[in-house]
Design an enzyme around this catalytic site. Structure first.
Site, PDB file in Angstrom:
ATOM      1  N   THR A   3       0.668  -1.142  -0.276  1.00  0.00           N
ATOM      2  CA  THR A   3      -0.157  -0.011   0.103  1.00  0.00           C
ATOM      3  C   THR A   3       1.015   1.100  -0.199  1.00  0.00           C
ATOM      4  O   THR A   3       1.851   1.000  -0.098  1.00  0.00           O
ATOM      5  CB  THR A   3      -0.903   0.206   1.905  1.00  0.00           C
ATOM      6  N   HIS A  55       0.415 -12.309  13.160  1.00  0.00           N
ATOM      7  CA  HIS A  55       1.938 -13.545  13.914  1.00  0.00           C
ATOM      8  C   HIS A  55       0.790 -14.886  14.007  1.00  0.00           C
ATOM      9  O   HIS A  55       1.881 -15.531  14.452  1.00  0.00           O
ATOM     10  CB  HIS A  55       2.162 -13.252  15.081  1.00  0.00           C
TER      11      HIS A  55
END
Length: 84
Positions: A3, A55
């Protein structure tokens, strides 16, 4: 996902993951800053990369290694074409 805040964006950001992404890297605005280069202070165009990782899927060590590899390739673009 990659992005960008565009050329008018800030110099630091926190990209937000959207399902089903597991990682996102934000490219921030490049600005001129004083840096130490070859033992002397010089003005260089510097750009920050910001990243977020889920994660549950990506280990922090692997995420950091990937960002460092991306940084190295951006700093030395000719290395993008070297395989090995």
């Amino acid at each position: 996902t990659l992005t960008s805040l565009g050329k008018l964006g800030g110099i630091v950001s926190t990209p937000i993951l959207n399902a089903p992404e597991v990682s996102i890297v934000g490219v921030n605005k490049a600005i001129e800053r004083p840096v130490v280069h070859g033992g002397a202070i010089a003005i260089r165009r510097i750009m920050n990369l910001s990243s977020s990782f889920d994660h549950r899927f990506v280990d922090g060590y692997d995420a950091a290694a990937m960002i460092q590899a991306l940084k190295e390739r951006l700093e030395h673009p000719a290395t993008i074409f070297i395989t090995g």
